[in-house]
Scaffold this motif. Structure first.
Motif, PDB file in Angstrom:
ATOM      1  N   SER A  11      34.523  32.504  39.627  1.00 51.31           N
ATOM      2  CA  SER A  11      33.438  32.292  40.263  1.00 51.31           C
ATOM      3  C   SER A  11      33.582  32.481  41.759  1.00 51.31           C
ATOM      4  CB  SER A  11      33.086  30.675  39.957  1.00 51.31           C
ATOM      5  OG  SER A  11      32.975  30.508  38.585  1.00 51.31           O
ATOM      6  N   HIS A  12      32.562  32.723  42.065  1.00 50.65           N
ATOM      7  CA  HIS A  12      32.438  32.843  43.789  1.00 50.65           C
ATOM      8  C   HIS A  12      31.194  32.093  44.300  1.00 50.65           C
ATOM      9  CE1 HIS A  12      31.521  35.152  47.451  1.00 50.65           C
ATOM     10  NE2 HIS A  12      32.842  34.850  47.829  1.00 50.65           N
ATOM     11  N   LEU A  29      39.649  41.706  42.489  1.00 49.08           N
ATOM     12  CA  LEU A  29      39.427  41.872  41.138  1.00 49.08           C
ATOM     13  C   LEU A  29      38.098  42.052  40.670  1.00 49.08           C
ATOM     14  CD1 LEU A  29      42.228  39.836  39.550  1.00 49.08           C
ATOM     15  CD2 LEU A  29      42.176  42.131  39.341  1.00 49.08           C
ATOM     16  N   THR A  30      37.061  41.286  41.706  1.00 51.05           N
ATOM     17  CA  THR A  30      35.816  41.223  41.246  1.00 51.05           C
ATOM     18  C   THR A  30      34.821  42.240  42.028  1.00 51.05           C
ATOM     19  OG1 THR A  30      35.433  39.746  42.955  1.00 51.05           O
ATOM     20  CG2 THR A  30      35.901  38.922  40.747  1.00 51.05           C
ATOM     21  N   GLY A  31      35.495  42.935  43.005  1.00 52.66           N
ATOM     22  CA  GLY A  31      34.963  43.880  44.099  1.00 52.66           C
ATOM     23  C   GLY A  31      33.858  43.153  44.904  1.00 52.66           C
ATOM     24  N   ASN A  32      34.250  41.850  44.959  1.00 47.91           N
ATOM     25  CA  ASN A  32      33.434  41.078  45.869  1.00 47.91           C
ATOM     26  C   ASN A  32      34.070  40.763  47.226  1.00 47.91           C
ATOM     27  OD1 ASN A  32      31.237  39.460  47.052  1.00 47.91           O
ATOM     28  ND2 ASN A  32      31.335  37.966  45.183  1.00 47.91           N
ATOM     29  N   TYR A  33      34.053  41.819  48.213  1.00 49.51           N
ATOM     30  CA  TYR A  33      34.796  41.746  49.294  1.00 49.51           C
ATOM     31  C   TYR A  33      34.433  42.868  50.090  1.00 49.51           C
ATOM     32  CZ  TYR A  33      38.394  44.813  47.941  1.00 49.51           C
ATOM     33  OH  TYR A  33      38.821  45.918  47.555  1.00 49.51           O
ATOM     34  N   PRO A  81      38.872  36.454  52.382  1.00 51.24           N
ATOM     35  CA  PRO A  81      37.785  35.753  51.344  1.00 51.24           C
ATOM     36  C   PRO A  81      38.025  34.552  50.932  1.00 51.24           C
ATOM     37  CG  PRO A  81      39.467  37.567  50.532  1.00 51.24           C
ATOM     38  CD  PRO A  81      39.867  37.476  51.754  1.00 51.24           C
ATOM     39  N   GLU A  82      36.945  33.864  51.035  1.00 51.71           N
ATOM     40  CA  GLU A  82      36.832  32.513  50.586  1.00 51.71           C
ATOM     41  C   GLU A  82      35.671  32.157  49.392  1.00 51.71           C
ATOM     42  OE1 GLU A  82      34.214  30.732  53.880  1.00 51.71           O
ATOM     43  OE2 GLU A  82      36.038  30.944  54.709  1.00 51.71           O
ATOM     44  N   GLY A  83      35.982  31.101  48.884  1.00 50.29           N
ATOM     45  CA  GLY A  83      34.819  30.525  48.026  1.00 50.29           C
ATOM     46  C   GLY A  83      35.213  31.092  46.413  1.00 50.29           C
ATOM     47  N   PHE A  84      36.197  31.512  46.267  1.00 44.43           N
ATOM     48  CA  PHE A  84      36.443  32.019  44.863  1.00 44.43           C
ATOM     49  C   PHE A  84      37.135  30.699  44.043  1.00 44.43           C
ATOM     50  CE2 PHE A  84      36.173  36.202  46.668  1.00 44.43           C
ATOM     51  CZ  PHE A  84      35.640  36.876  45.731  1.00 44.43           C
ATOM     52  N   THR A  85      36.965  30.570  42.695  1.00 42.76           N
ATOM     53  CA  THR A  85      37.464  29.711  41.993  1.00 42.76           C
ATOM     54  C   THR A  85      37.859  30.119  40.547  1.00 42.76           C
ATOM     55  OG1 THR A  85      35.677  28.844  41.172  1.00 42.76           O
ATOM     56  CG2 THR A  85      36.543  27.727  43.106  1.00 42.76           C
ATOM     57  N   TYR A  86      38.690  29.719  39.840  1.00 44.52           N
ATOM     58  CA  TYR A  86      38.925  30.166  38.679  1.00 44.52           C
ATOM     59  C   TYR A  86      39.306  29.213  37.646  1.00 44.52           C
ATOM     60  CZ  TYR A  86      44.219  30.052  39.144  1.00 44.52           C
ATOM     61  OH  TYR A  86      45.279  29.436  39.318  1.00 44.52           O
ATOM     62  N   ARG A  87      39.233  29.296  36.442  1.00 45.75           N
ATOM     63  CA  ARG A  87      39.586  28.252  35.455  1.00 45.75           C
ATOM     64  C   ARG A  87      39.994  29.131  34.203  1.00 45.75           C
ATOM     65  NH1 ARG A  87      36.443  26.392  31.292  1.00 45.75           N
ATOM     66  NH2 ARG A  87      34.409  27.479  31.190  1.00 45.75           N
ATOM     67  N   GLY A 100      30.221  29.012  43.161  1.00 47.83           N
ATOM     68  CA  GLY A 100      29.677  28.409  41.907  1.00 47.83           C
ATOM     69  C   GLY A 100      29.062  29.415  40.899  1.00 47.83           C
ATOM     70  N   ARG A 101      28.895  30.693  41.401  1.00 50.23           N
ATOM     71  CA  ARG A 101      28.278  31.684  40.362  1.00 50.23           C
ATOM     72  C   ARG A 101      29.180  32.497  39.954  1.00 50.23           C
ATOM     73  NH1 ARG A 101      23.268  33.950  44.346  1.00 50.23           N
ATOM     74  NH2 ARG A 101      22.314  32.076  44.574  1.00 50.23           N
ATOM     75  N   PRO A 102      29.202  33.000  38.433  1.00 47.30           N
ATOM     76  CA  PRO A 102      30.178  33.704  37.772  1.00 47.30           C
ATOM     77  C   PRO A 102      30.209  35.102  38.442  1.00 47.30           C
ATOM     78  CG  PRO A 102      28.015  32.887  36.325  1.00 47.30           C
ATOM     79  CD  PRO A 102      27.755  32.668  37.747  1.00 47.30           C
ATOM     80  N   ALA A 103      31.782  35.492  38.380  1.00 47.19           N
ATOM     81  CA  ALA A 103      32.159  36.970  39.346  1.00 47.19           C
ATOM     82  C   ALA A 103      32.779  37.490  38.260  1.00 47.19           C
ATOM     83  CB  ALA A 103      33.012  36.184  40.369  1.00 47.19           C
ATOM     84  N   GLY A 104      33.378  37.166  37.234  1.00 47.04           N
ATOM     85  CA  GLY A 104      34.215  38.005  36.358  1.00 47.04           C
ATOM     86  C   GLY A 104      34.921  37.134  35.191  1.00 47.04           C
ATOM     87  N   VAL A 105      35.237  38.139  34.398  1.00 41.84           N
ATOM     88  CA  VAL A 105      36.225  37.312  33.152  1.00 41.84           C
ATOM     89  C   VAL A 105      37.365  38.097  32.901  1.00 41.84           C
ATOM     90  CG1 VAL A 105      35.929  36.320  30.773  1.00 41.84           C
ATOM     91  CG2 VAL A 105      34.332  36.103  32.070  1.00 41.84           C
ATOM     92  N   LEU A 106      38.259  37.798  32.898  1.00 43.34           N
ATOM     93  CA  LEU A 106      39.586  38.471  32.533  1.00 43.34           C
ATOM     94  C   LEU A 106      40.219  37.900  31.087  1.00 43.34           C
ATOM     95  CD1 LEU A 106      41.521  38.504  35.908  1.00 43.34           C
ATOM     96  CD2 LEU A 106      40.177  40.108  35.000  1.00 43.34           C
ATOM     97  N   ARG A 107      40.591  38.858  30.387  1.00 40.45           N
ATOM     98  CA  ARG A 107      40.868  38.458  28.844  1.00 40.45           C
ATOM     99  C   ARG A 107      42.466  39.071  28.775  1.00 40.45           C
ATOM    100  NH1 ARG A 107      35.351  39.277  28.709  1.00 40.45           N
ATOM    101  NH2 ARG A 107      34.302  37.499  27.592  1.00 40.45           N
ATOM    102  N   GLY A 108      42.890  38.793  27.795  1.00 41.13           N
ATOM    103  CA  GLY A 108      44.344  39.524  27.261  1.00 41.13           C
ATOM    104  C   GLY A 108      45.274  39.699  28.263  1.00 41.13           C
ATOM    105  N   PRO A 109      45.901  40.908  28.261  1.00 42.30           N
ATOM    106  CA  PRO A 109      46.817  41.191  29.304  1.00 42.30           C
ATOM    107  C   PRO A 109      46.454  41.258  31.028  1.00 42.30           C
ATOM    108  CG  PRO A 109      46.775  42.859  27.754  1.00 42.30           C
ATOM    109  CD  PRO A 109      45.553  42.040  27.505  1.00 42.30           C
ATOM    110  N   ALA A 110      45.228  41.278  31.001  1.00 47.05           N
ATOM    111  CA  ALA A 110      44.754  41.234  32.126  1.00 47.05           C
ATOM    112  C   ALA A 110      44.818  39.803  32.809  1.00 47.05           C
ATOM    113  CB  ALA A 110      43.300  41.858  32.532  1.00 47.05           C
ATOM    114  N   ALA A 111      44.307  38.768  31.944  1.00 45.79           N
ATOM    115  CA  ALA A 111      44.476  37.324  32.175  1.00 45.79           C
ATOM    116  C   ALA A 111      46.026  36.958  32.512  1.00 45.79           C
ATOM    117  CB  ALA A 111      43.722  36.639  31.179  1.00 45.79           C
ATOM    118  N   ALA A 112      46.798  37.282  31.478  1.00 43.02           N
ATOM    119  CA  ALA A 112      48.278  36.821  32.008  1.00 43.02           C
ATOM    120  C   ALA A 112      48.720  37.719  33.092  1.00 43.02           C
ATOM    121  CB  ALA A 112      49.117  37.483  30.761  1.00 43.02           C
TER     122      ALA A 112
END
Length: 75
Positions: free
Chosen positions: A21-22, A54-58, A5-11, A24-36
């Motif tokens: 993002s994948h 995690l995004t299922g994009n593969y 896989p390639e093209g994924f970024t996170y902030r 440059g397009r939004p691919a998902g958001v992780l919150r709370g314990p999942a983010a940690a």
């Protein structure tokens, strides 16, 4: 031979959420314990592979095999 896989970024947002993002397009958001958990796993392994999972994009690599399965014939 599999394509990695390639093209994924996170902030990391100010509130601690992870925005993925994948190409440059939004691919998902992780919150709370999942983010940690994500931040801990990124340090250990391949971030591209992790975000793809995690995004299922593969691709799974079994599309051709699944198409030939008796349950899927005729579709």
């Amino acid at each position: 031979m599999t394509n990695a896989p390639e093209g994924f970024t996170y902030r990391v947002r100010k509130n601690g959420d992870i925005e993925m993002s994948h190409h440059g397009r939004p691919a998902g958001v992780l919150r709370g314990p999942a983010a940690a958990r994500f931040l801990a796993e990124v340090e250990e392994g391949d971030p591209q592979e992790l975000m793809a999972r995690l995004t299922g994009n593969y691709r799974h690599g079994n599309e051709r095999v699944a198409r030939n399965h008796p349950r899927n014939r005729g579709h």
